[in-house]
Design a protein around this motif. Structure first.
Motif, PDB file in Angstrom:
ATOM      1  N   ILE A  12      43.733  -6.904   3.433  1.00 15.68           N
ATOM      2  CA  ILE A  12      42.590  -7.619   3.688  1.00 15.68           C
ATOM      3  C   ILE A  12      42.850  -8.632   4.691  1.00 15.68           C
ATOM      4  O   ILE A  12      41.777  -8.817   5.610  1.00 15.68           O
ATOM      5  CB  ILE A  12      42.273  -8.211   2.219  1.00 15.68           C
ATOM      6  CG1 ILE A  12      41.966  -7.237   1.122  1.00 15.68           C
ATOM      7  CG2 ILE A  12      41.335  -9.280   2.510  1.00 15.68           C
ATOM      8  CD1 ILE A  12      41.674  -7.983  -0.112  1.00 15.68           C
ATOM      9  N   ALA A  15      41.969  -6.835   8.030  1.00 19.34           N
ATOM     10  CA  ALA A  15      40.496  -6.791   8.038  1.00 19.34           C
ATOM     11  C   ALA A  15      40.011  -8.160   8.408  1.00 19.34           C
ATOM     12  O   ALA A  15      38.956  -8.137   9.273  1.00 19.34           O
ATOM     13  CB  ALA A  15      39.933  -6.148   6.823  1.00 19.34           C
ATOM     14  N   ILE A  16      40.284  -9.096   7.717  1.00 20.52           N
ATOM     15  CA  ILE A  16      39.556 -10.580   8.160  1.00 20.52           C
ATOM     16  C   ILE A  16      40.094 -10.739   9.688  1.00 20.52           C
ATOM     17  O   ILE A  16      39.121 -11.310  10.475  1.00 20.52           O
ATOM     18  CB  ILE A  16      40.350 -11.559   7.259  1.00 20.52           C
ATOM     19  CG1 ILE A  16      39.873 -11.281   5.848  1.00 20.52           C
ATOM     20  CG2 ILE A  16      40.073 -13.172   7.837  1.00 20.52           C
ATOM     21  CD1 ILE A  16      40.336 -12.352   4.712  1.00 20.52           C
ATOM     22  N   ARG A  19      37.891  -8.596  12.114  1.00 18.83           N
ATOM     23  CA  ARG A  19      36.412  -9.149  11.924  1.00 18.83           C
ATOM     24  C   ARG A  19      36.317 -10.251  12.698  1.00 18.83           C
ATOM     25  O   ARG A  19      35.350 -10.533  13.715  1.00 18.83           O
ATOM     26  CB  ARG A  19      36.011  -9.215  10.810  1.00 18.83           C
ATOM     27  CG  ARG A  19      35.734  -8.029   9.851  1.00 18.83           C
ATOM     28  CD  ARG A  19      34.478  -7.187  10.440  1.00 18.83           C
ATOM     29  NE  ARG A  19      34.314  -5.932   9.793  1.00 18.83           N
ATOM     30  CZ  ARG A  19      33.530  -5.236   9.563  1.00 18.83           C
ATOM     31  NH1 ARG A  19      31.958  -5.662  10.143  1.00 18.83           N
ATOM     32  NH2 ARG A  19      33.082  -4.052   8.889  1.00 18.83           N
ATOM     33  N   GLU A  45      45.029 -14.142   6.723  1.00 19.13           N
ATOM     34  CA  GLU A  45      45.051 -13.287   7.587  1.00 19.13           C
ATOM     35  C   GLU A  45      46.564 -12.574   7.614  1.00 19.13           C
ATOM     36  O   GLU A  45      46.818 -11.397   7.964  1.00 19.13           O
ATOM     37  CB  GLU A  45      44.879 -13.717   8.995  1.00 19.13           C
ATOM     38  CG  GLU A  45      43.531 -13.818   9.480  1.00 19.13           C
ATOM     39  CD  GLU A  45      43.047 -14.024  10.826  1.00 19.13           C
ATOM     40  OE1 GLU A  45      43.939 -14.133  11.639  1.00 19.13           O
ATOM     41  OE2 GLU A  45      41.889 -14.702  11.146  1.00 19.13           O
ATOM     42  N   LEU A  56      35.970 -14.329   0.041  1.00 18.55           N
ATOM     43  CA  LEU A  56      35.396 -13.129   0.818  1.00 18.55           C
ATOM     44  C   LEU A  56      34.082 -13.040   1.035  1.00 18.55           C
ATOM     45  O   LEU A  56      33.541 -12.523   2.170  1.00 18.55           O
ATOM     46  CB  LEU A  56      36.100 -11.816   0.029  1.00 18.55           C
ATOM     47  CG  LEU A  56      37.313 -11.548   0.183  1.00 18.55           C
ATOM     48  CD1 LEU A  56      37.823 -10.507  -0.782  1.00 18.55           C
ATOM     49  CD2 LEU A  56      38.090 -11.173   1.289  1.00 18.55           C
ATOM     50  N   ALA A  60      32.400 -12.711   4.866  1.00 23.10           N
ATOM     51  CA  ALA A  60      31.385 -11.627   5.032  1.00 23.10           C
ATOM     52  C   ALA A  60      30.043 -12.274   5.923  1.00 23.10           C
ATOM     53  O   ALA A  60      29.659 -11.753   6.908  1.00 23.10           O
ATOM     54  CB  ALA A  60      30.999 -10.993   3.854  1.00 23.10           C
ATOM     55  N   ASP A  69      32.772  -4.118   3.300  1.00 24.26           N
ATOM     56  CA  ASP A  69      33.451  -3.639   4.342  1.00 24.26           C
ATOM     57  C   ASP A  69      34.669  -4.241   4.633  1.00 24.26           C
ATOM     58  O   ASP A  69      35.838  -3.725   4.974  1.00 24.26           O
ATOM     59  CB  ASP A  69      32.602  -4.001   5.667  1.00 24.26           C
ATOM     60  CG  ASP A  69      31.287  -3.139   5.827  1.00 24.26           C
ATOM     61  OD1 ASP A  69      31.237  -2.172   5.013  1.00 24.26           O
ATOM     62  OD2 ASP A  69      30.704  -3.209   6.876  1.00 24.26           O
ATOM     63  N   LEU A  70      35.016  -5.555   4.228  1.00 23.91           N
ATOM     64  CA  LEU A  70      36.410  -6.187   4.174  1.00 23.91           C
ATOM     65  C   LEU A  70      37.324  -5.508   3.262  1.00 23.91           C
ATOM     66  O   LEU A  70      38.538  -5.334   3.484  1.00 23.91           O
ATOM     67  CB  LEU A  70      36.372  -7.668   3.750  1.00 23.91           C
ATOM     68  CG  LEU A  70      35.462  -8.796   5.043  1.00 23.91           C
ATOM     69  CD1 LEU A  70      35.266 -10.073   4.417  1.00 23.91           C
ATOM     70  CD2 LEU A  70      36.172  -8.648   6.139  1.00 23.91           C
ATOM     71  N   GLU A  73      37.869  -1.399   4.465  1.00 19.17           N
ATOM     72  CA  GLU A  73      39.031  -1.498   5.464  1.00 19.17           C
ATOM     73  C   GLU A  73      40.450  -1.850   5.079  1.00 19.17           C
ATOM     74  O   GLU A  73      41.133  -1.004   5.565  1.00 19.17           O
ATOM     75  CB  GLU A  73      38.548  -2.521   6.575  1.00 19.17           C
ATOM     76  CG  GLU A  73      37.639  -2.239   7.319  1.00 19.17           C
ATOM     77  CD  GLU A  73      36.908  -3.320   8.530  1.00 19.17           C
ATOM     78  OE1 GLU A  73      37.762  -3.967   8.884  1.00 19.17           O
ATOM     79  OE2 GLU A  73      35.685  -3.564   8.503  1.00 19.17           O
ATOM     80  N   SER A  74      40.508  -2.374   3.909  1.00 16.59           N
ATOM     81  CA  SER A  74      41.913  -2.619   3.392  1.00 16.59           C
ATOM     82  C   SER A  74      42.135  -1.575   2.325  1.00 16.59           C
ATOM     83  O   SER A  74      43.380  -1.739   1.812  1.00 16.59           O
ATOM     84  CB  SER A  74      41.849  -4.100   2.918  1.00 16.59           C
ATOM     85  OG  SER A  74      41.134  -4.425   2.010  1.00 16.59           O
TER      86      SER A  74
END
Length: 113
Positions: A12, A15-16, A19, A45, A56, A60, A69-70, A73-74
């Protein structure tokens, strides 16, 4: 944290970070919008802290993406990874999507040997 939770937190976190960078934001800018210190963003992160669902949702909004999506992706689930691949290629021209899929198929065949 348990090993599984640590790995999820790291995923996660990646992903953060991804983004945030795609939005051309610094950790300080994200922290300011969240009313937290940039160190907290850094810990999320790096995966040393698992963000809450509420956090989250806030992230977003900042990144202008669905909260799912977050998570997708993870994810290590093949269905969600397929959705992620789909989201990556959906903006490509048809011939470019075919090209990416051919490469992915070749990698898959190679790795299955």
């Amino acid at each position: 944290m348990k090993v599984q939770e640590r790995e999820l937190a790291k995923s996660i976190g990646r992903a953060i970070s991804k983004r945030r960078l795609a939005c051309k934001l610094t950790q300080e800018q994200v922290a300011e919008q969240l009313s937290i210190g940039y160190e907290a963003v850094s810990r999320m992160e790096r995966g040393t802290v698992m963000p809450t669902v509420a956090r989250l949702i806030e992230l977003a909004k900042i990144f202008d993406c669905p909260v799912g999506d977050l998570l997708i992706e993870s994810s290590n689930r093949s269905e969600e990874q397929g959705e992620f691949i789909s989201s990556l290629i959906k903006t490509l021209r048809e011939e470019d999507r075919r090209f990416v899929l051919e490469i992915l198929e070749k990698f898959t065949v190679h790795l299955n040997r």
